[in-house]
Design a protein around this motif. Structure first.
Motif, PDB file in Angstrom:
ATOM      1  N   THR A   1      41.214 -24.371 -11.247  1.00 60.66           N
ATOM      2  CA  THR A   1      41.296 -25.720 -11.803  1.00 60.66           C
ATOM      3  C   THR A   1      39.990 -26.122 -12.461  1.00 60.66           C
ATOM      4  N   VAL A   2      38.872 -25.825 -11.788  1.00 56.83           N
ATOM      5  CA  VAL A   2      37.561 -26.149 -12.339  1.00 56.83           C
ATOM      6  C   VAL A   2      37.325 -25.396 -13.644  1.00 56.83           C
ATOM      7  N   GLU A   3      37.684 -24.129 -13.676  1.00 55.47           N
ATOM      8  CA  GLU A   3      37.489 -23.346 -14.897  1.00 55.47           C
ATOM      9  C   GLU A   3      38.314 -23.915 -16.044  1.00 55.47           C
ATOM     10  N   ALA A   4      39.525 -24.381 -15.752  1.00 52.98           N
ATOM     11  CA  ALA A   4      40.360 -24.997 -16.787  1.00 52.98           C
ATOM     12  C   ALA A   4      39.720 -26.288 -17.293  1.00 52.98           C
TER      13      ALA A   4
ATOM     14  N   LEU B   1      32.143 -31.935  -4.545  1.00 51.85           N
ATOM     15  CA  LEU B   1      32.977 -30.767  -4.833  1.00 51.85           C
ATOM     16  C   LEU B   1      32.047 -29.566  -4.930  1.00 51.85           C
ATOM     17  N   PHE B   2      32.338 -28.536  -4.137  1.00 49.76           N
ATOM     18  CA  PHE B   2      31.494 -27.338  -4.061  1.00 49.76           C
ATOM     19  C   PHE B   2      32.368 -26.126  -4.344  1.00 49.76           C
ATOM     20  N   VAL B   3      32.048 -25.381  -5.403  1.00 48.48           N
ATOM     21  CA  VAL B   3      32.871 -24.242  -5.812  1.00 48.48           C
ATOM     22  C   VAL B   3      31.988 -22.997  -5.928  1.00 48.48           C
ATOM     23  N   PRO B   4      32.074 -22.065  -4.967  1.00 47.51           N
ATOM     24  CA  PRO B   4      31.269 -20.839  -5.047  1.00 47.51           C
ATOM     25  C   PRO B   4      31.644 -20.004  -6.272  1.00 47.51           C
ATOM     26  N   ARG B   5      30.624 -19.400  -6.898  1.00 48.27           N
ATOM     27  CA  ARG B   5      30.858 -18.513  -8.034  1.00 48.27           C
ATOM     28  C   ARG B   5      30.630 -17.051  -7.655  1.00 48.27           C
ATOM     29  N   ASP B   6      29.641 -16.804  -6.813  1.00 48.44           N
ATOM     30  CA  ASP B   6      29.393 -15.485  -6.254  1.00 48.44           C
ATOM     31  C   ASP B   6      28.647 -15.698  -4.943  1.00 48.44           C
TER      32      ASP B   6
ATOM     33  N   ALA C   1      26.641 -21.359  -6.807  1.00 42.83           N
ATOM     34  CA  ALA C   1      27.782 -22.273  -6.709  1.00 42.83           C
ATOM     35  C   ALA C   1      27.658 -23.370  -7.762  1.00 42.83           C
ATOM     36  N   TRP C   2      28.815 -23.823  -8.245  1.00 46.02           N
ATOM     37  CA  TRP C   2      28.878 -25.023  -9.072  1.00 46.02           C
ATOM     38  C   TRP C   2      29.212 -26.186  -8.150  1.00 46.02           C
ATOM     39  N   ALA C   3      28.692 -27.356  -8.482  1.00 51.74           N
ATOM     40  CA  ALA C   3      28.945 -28.506  -7.621  1.00 51.74           C
ATOM     41  C   ALA C   3      28.950 -29.782  -8.449  1.00 51.74           C
TER      42      ALA C   3
END
Length: 396
Positions: free
Chosen positions: A146-149, A208-213, A217-219
């Motif tokens: 969803t975040v990537e979209a 909102l915390f979204v790990p990338r590797d 992380a993106w937040a």
């Protein structure tokens, strides 16, 4: 007894969810545990074959999905055991006249209840952990897609997107990129740091915390209706709690478009730091020179050529040239004031004049010639470092 336990759980364990669906599941869990304990006391089930009832396992799974702390679930079992033993001992005192028999009965109930709680709590905690890991993995995958979209600018249903993210888009946001240097607990530490930043800034909800590797992380921090961010407060938190974590920050932006824009700013600032191999704990896209460096990083070949043409011998990757570039950039930014530059760099005015004169000599052109290119070249050297500099002796 089931009704009594459920009421006590609700009053004494505030972390347990109160909505009707979860309360119904709690009733089922408490009732099935009491029934299984009764079978154990009657000798219908051997102690070594005790298993958590299906209703108790399902309740544990639902708590895991809600993110309820596991300590609340364990406390419910300990509190339940306490309340059952209290009731049972009152009944023993009322019904059993023989003190020896009463003591033996109380001992049997206590020992059996501990065996039961020990076995069942292990089962429900295992179910909780398994479900929590599964739930987070699935949710993380959905959040990431969803975040990537959103970052791509795809057209999405706003309500469905907010549900998938567990995050409200109709507010101001502050985008961040957090990264570490390969620590095993890097992502967990980054998420905890994000929570502390949210508390310090008075965030309007959960970040909102979204790990990338494993390291990055993106937040996003929700900052409600305000577009103001206290960058000094961020620096304070990082100075005291960062523990090796680096943070790139975007500018506050509003709504769904702002969710994307603030992230792109943070990502651009992160890219500048990575290219320049800088060790700064925090870098902000709100700083004009960072924004300029991010644009200059878009075409490194052209930037290298501009730096070499504009700076001459100042474009060499040496400590001496770096000191002169730093002084010259501050001098240009401070409207060619020796006093202001000296105050900014904590140098004597004569030292500033000496370095500026040497920098102009090394460049081979006066400050006024190609002044815009000069400032851009100095900014590129400051932030992008070896990527745009020339190896070699240069000025000494």
């Amino acid at each position: 007894m089931t009704a009594h336990l459920v009421v006590q759980f609700g009053e004494r364990i505030p972390e347990l969810p109160r909505d009707p669906t979860l309360v119904d599941l709690l009733n089922g869990s408490a009732g099935s545990n009491l029934e299984t304990l009764a079978h154990l006391l009657h000798g219908h089930v051997p102690v070594d074959e005790i298993q958590a009832p299906a209703a108790a396992v399902e309740y544990a799974r639902r708590l895991a999905q809600r993110g309820t702390p596991p300590s609340a679930l364990l406390r419910a079992y300990r509190l339940g055991q306490q309340l059952i033993l209290r009731w049972a001992n009152d009944e023993i005192a009322r019904r059993v006249a023989d003190p020896a028999l009463a003591l033996q009965t109380s001992h049997l109930l206590t020992e059996t209840s501990f065996q039961y709680v020990d076995a069942v709590s292990e089962d429900v905690m295992s179910a909780y952990q398994t479900e929590r890991e599964r739930w987070l993995a699935n949710r993380s995958a959905v959040q990431r897609e969803t975040v990537e979209a959103l970052v791509r600018g795809d057209r999405l249903d706003l309500a469905a997107t907010e549900t998938a993210l567990g995050y409200r888009l109709r507010q101001h946001h502050l985008g961040l990129v957090l990264w570490t240097a390969g620590a095993e607990t890097g992502l967990a530490d980054s998420e905890r740091l994000l929570a502390r930043l949210g508390q310090r800034l008075g965030a309007a909800g959960h970040p909102l915390f979204v790990p990338r590797d494993r390291d990055t992380a993106w937040a996003w921090l929700p900052i409600g209706r305000s577009a103001e961010v206290d960058t000094a407060a961020i620096a304070e938190v990082l100075a005291s709690d960062a523990d090796g974590i680096r943070v790139a920050i975007g500018t506050p932006e509003a709504g769904e478009p702002g969710f994307r824009a603030t992230h792109l700013g943070a990502a651009a600032a992160h890219g500048v730091v990575q290219l320049g191999q800088l060790d700064a704990p925090v870098v902000s896209y709100a700083e004009p020179s960072v924004r300029a460096a991010a644009m200059l990083a878009g075409d490194l070949g052209a930037t290298r050529r501009m730096v070499a043409r504009t700076l001459g011998d100042l474009a060499h990757d040496t400590d001496a040239a770096a000191r002169m570039r730093e002084t010259l950039l501050a001098f240009v930014e401070d409207r060619e004031s020796y006093v202001a530059t000296a105050a900014r760099l904590h140098l004597h005015k004569n030292t500033v004049k000496y370095r500026v004169d040497r920098a102009i000599e090394a460049r081979g052109k006066p400050i006024g010639e190609e002044r815009l290119d000069l400032e851009l070249a100095l900014v590129a050297c400051r932030w992008l470092g070896p990527e745009v500099l020339r190896a070699g002796a240069g000025v000494g």
